[in-house]
Scaffold this active site. Structure first.
Site, PDB file in Angstrom:
ATOM      1  N   THR A  94       0.846  -1.196   0.000  1.00  0.00           N
ATOM      2  CA  THR A  94       0.000   0.000   0.000  1.00  0.00           C
ATOM      3  C   THR A  94       0.882   1.248   0.000  1.00  0.00           C
ATOM      4  O   THR A  94       1.935   1.257   0.633  1.00  0.00           O
ATOM      5  CB  THR A  94      -0.897  -0.024   1.248  1.00  0.00           C
ATOM      6  OG1 THR A  94      -1.786  -1.136   1.137  1.00  0.00           O
ATOM      7  CG2 THR A  94      -1.730   1.251   1.394  1.00  0.00           C
TER       8      THR A  94
ATOM      9  N   ASP B  80       6.244  -4.204  -0.967  1.00  0.00           N
ATOM     10  CA  ASP B  80       5.564  -3.109  -0.267  1.00  0.00           C
ATOM     11  C   ASP B  80       6.542  -1.956  -0.048  1.00  0.00           C
ATOM     12  O   ASP B  80       7.763  -2.155  -0.066  1.00  0.00           O
ATOM     13  CB  ASP B  80       5.046  -3.635   1.094  1.00  0.00           C
ATOM     14  CG  ASP B  80       3.919  -2.780   1.659  1.00  0.00           C
ATOM     15  OD1 ASP B  80       3.665  -1.685   1.132  1.00  0.00           O
ATOM     16  OD2 ASP B  80       3.284  -3.223   2.644  1.00  0.00           O
ATOM     17  N   GLY B  81       6.019  -0.792   0.204  1.00  0.00           N
ATOM     18  CA  GLY B  81       6.840   0.380   0.521  1.00  0.00           C
ATOM     19  C   GLY B  81       7.174   0.427   1.999  1.00  0.00           C
ATOM     20  O   GLY B  81       6.866  -0.508   2.755  1.00  0.00           O
TER      21      GLY B  81
ATOM     22  N   LYS C 275       6.643   1.211   9.199  1.00  0.00           N
ATOM     23  CA  LYS C 275       5.581   1.250   8.207  1.00  0.00           C
ATOM     24  C   LYS C 275       4.297   1.735   8.866  1.00  0.00           C
ATOM     25  O   LYS C 275       4.211   1.779  10.080  1.00  0.00           O
ATOM     26  CB  LYS C 275       5.360  -0.154   7.612  1.00  0.00           C
ATOM     27  CG  LYS C 275       6.430  -0.503   6.595  1.00  0.00           C
ATOM     28  CD  LYS C 275       6.169  -1.822   5.875  1.00  0.00           C
ATOM     29  CE  LYS C 275       4.831  -1.940   5.194  1.00  0.00           C
ATOM     30  NZ  LYS C 275       4.533  -0.889   4.213  1.00  0.00           N
ATOM     31  N   GLY C 276       3.333   2.079   8.014  1.00  0.00           N
ATOM     32  CA  GLY C 276       2.032   2.486   8.540  1.00  0.00           C
ATOM     33  C   GLY C 276       1.709   3.944   8.300  1.00  0.00           C
ATOM     34  O   GLY C 276       0.653   4.422   8.708  1.00  0.00           O
ATOM     35  N   GLY C 277       2.622   4.650   7.590  1.00  0.00           N
ATOM     36  CA  GLY C 277       2.322   6.045   7.255  1.00  0.00           C
ATOM     37  C   GLY C 277       1.014   6.150   6.485  1.00  0.00           C
ATOM     38  O   GLY C 277       0.258   7.110   6.632  1.00  0.00           O
TER      39      GLY C 277
ATOM     40  N   GLU D 141      -0.707  -5.035   6.301  1.00  0.00           N
ATOM     41  CA  GLU D 141       0.623  -5.176   5.671  1.00  0.00           C
ATOM     42  C   GLU D 141       1.481  -6.184   6.434  1.00  0.00           C
ATOM     43  O   GLU D 141       2.180  -7.000   5.838  1.00  0.00           O
ATOM     44  CB  GLU D 141       1.331  -3.823   5.625  1.00  0.00           C
ATOM     45  CG  GLU D 141       0.711  -2.871   4.615  1.00  0.00           C
ATOM     46  CD  GLU D 141       1.282  -1.475   4.662  1.00  0.00           C
ATOM     47  OE1 GLU D 141       1.214  -0.789   3.637  1.00  0.00           O
ATOM     48  OE2 GLU D 141       1.781  -1.050   5.716  1.00  0.00           O
TER      49      GLU D 141
ATOM     50  N   LYS E   4      14.106   7.371   2.295  1.00  0.00           N
ATOM     51  CA  LYS E   4      13.559   6.513   3.357  1.00  0.00           C
ATOM     52  C   LYS E   4      14.648   5.791   4.157  1.00  0.00           C
ATOM     53  O   LYS E   4      14.361   5.176   5.173  1.00  0.00           O
ATOM     54  CB  LYS E   4      12.629   5.459   2.753  1.00  0.00           C
ATOM     55  CG  LYS E   4      11.491   6.015   1.916  1.00  0.00           C
ATOM     56  CD  LYS E   4      10.507   6.758   2.744  1.00  0.00           C
ATOM     57  CE  LYS E   4       9.305   7.259   1.989  1.00  0.00           C
ATOM     58  NZ  LYS E   4       8.432   6.244   1.442  1.00  0.00           N
TER      59      LYS E   4
HETATM   60  C1  5RP Z   1       1.284   2.211   4.301  1.00  0.00           C
HETATM   61  C2  5RP Z   1       2.755   2.067   4.330  1.00  0.00           C
HETATM   62  C3  5RP Z   1       3.490   2.566   3.139  1.00  0.00           C
HETATM   63  O1  5RP Z   1       4.186   1.505   2.571  1.00  0.00           O
HETATM   64  C4  5RP Z   1       4.443   3.634   3.595  1.00  0.00           C
HETATM   65  O2  5RP Z   1       3.701   4.645   4.242  1.00  0.00           O
HETATM   66  C5  5RP Z   1       5.226   4.225   2.422  1.00  0.00           C
HETATM   67  O3  5RP Z   1       4.351   4.906   1.590  1.00  0.00           O
HETATM   68  P1  5RP Z   1       4.847   5.646   0.282  1.00  0.00           P
HETATM   69  O4  5RP Z   1       5.320   4.598  -0.655  1.00  0.00           O
HETATM   70  O5  5RP Z   1       3.631   6.384  -0.206  1.00  0.00           O
HETATM   71  O6  5RP Z   1       5.946   6.601   0.669  1.00  0.00           O
HETATM   72  O7  5RP Z   1       3.353   1.557   5.242  1.00  0.00           O
HETATM   73  O8  5RP Z   1       0.728   1.808   5.508  1.00  0.00           O
END
Ligand code: 5RP
Length: 239
Positions: free
Chosen positions: A33, A88-89, A101-103, A110, A128
């Site tokens: 996400t 995942d990011g 994670k969790g932004g 996740e 990051k």
């Molecule tokens: C979502 C997340 C995302 O992977 C994290 O916030 C990074 O987001 P982005 O790729 O938009 O920088 O943990 O819950």
């Protein structure tokens, strides 16, 4: 999009493009996400349009909707409880591949999806990467019941784990708090430095109102980082 934002988005897209090389026919994939995972989902959509057969489990309602629109075959962990690969990011990554994670608010799903996967690959732009986790606030998913008591206990146990800073309820629309896909709330903890992530993670699991925290420890196998010099991989120290 301002120039620098466009550059960062290009770095994210490059990381996603590199991760797509790991996708093989017949794989069971976890789809992350966020804005970086978005690029990966787009790329999976492209492969599916060209005939690739995969089955995917999304980590949020947003990713579910995106993947569905692209015609990606979807499943759930009930139907497909073991996955080959999750991509995942992350909000923050250290050199031991520990993550915050969790932004984007999806940390619970996740973490469940990543844990059900043989491999987790993180994709991110180079902003990051950090030496010590904590510059991004740590998201913690909590139940509504007893919120203030839960926040006080998080504060007290985090302090024992060497972490202090503002702990605030994530705001949502208007006066309402942000609500996760699981119907819970998120508190964001601005600790600035988390000297021992394992100690903090253990402490947070002692708080009954905490559903899950955004420290992903020992879950990621590789991080693919996009930057001005192309993409680079950070491998797990044990790999
Ligand atoms: C979502 C997340 C995302 O992977 C994290 O916030 C990074 O987001 P982005 O790729 O938009 O920088 O943990 O819950």
């Amino acid at each position: 999009m301002a120039d620098s934002a466009a550059k960062v988005d290009e770095f994210k897209a490059n990381a996603a493009k590199a991760a797509i090389e790991l996708v093989k026919p017949g794989m069971r994939l976890g789809l992350g996400t966020g804005s970086t995972a978005y690029h990966f989902v787009e790329a999976v959509g492209g492969l599916v349009r060209n005939g690739l057969e995969v089955i995917c489990v999304p980590t949020s309602e947003a990713t579910h909707a995106h993947a569905e629109k692209l015609g990606i075959p979807l499943s759930s962990l009930d139907e497909t409880p073991q996955l080959d690969l999750t991509v995942d990011g992350a909000d923050e990554i250290d050199d031991q591949l520990r993550l915050i994670k969790g932004g984007g608010g999806a940390l619970l799903r996740e973490k469940i999806v990543a844990t059900a996967s043989d491999r987790m690959v993180v994709i991110a732009d180079d902003s990051k990467v950090s030496k010590t986790l904590g510059s991004h606030p740590l998201p913690i998913e909590v139940v509504r019941f007893g919120l203030r008591a839960t926040m006080r206990l998080i504060e007290a146990l985090a302090a024992e784990a060497g972490c202090e800073g503002e702990i605030r309820l994530r705001p949502g629309q208007g006066d309402a708090p942000y609500v996760t896909d699981q119907g819970n709330l998120i508190v964001d903890c601005a600790f600035h430095k988390i000297p021992e992530p394992e100690v903090l993670a253990f402490a947070m699991k002692r708080v009954p109102g905490v559903v899950e925290h955004g420290l992903f420890l020992g879950l990621a196998d590789i991080a693919i980082i996009g930057g001005a010099d192309g993409v680079q991989a950070i491998h797990h120290p044990g790999a």
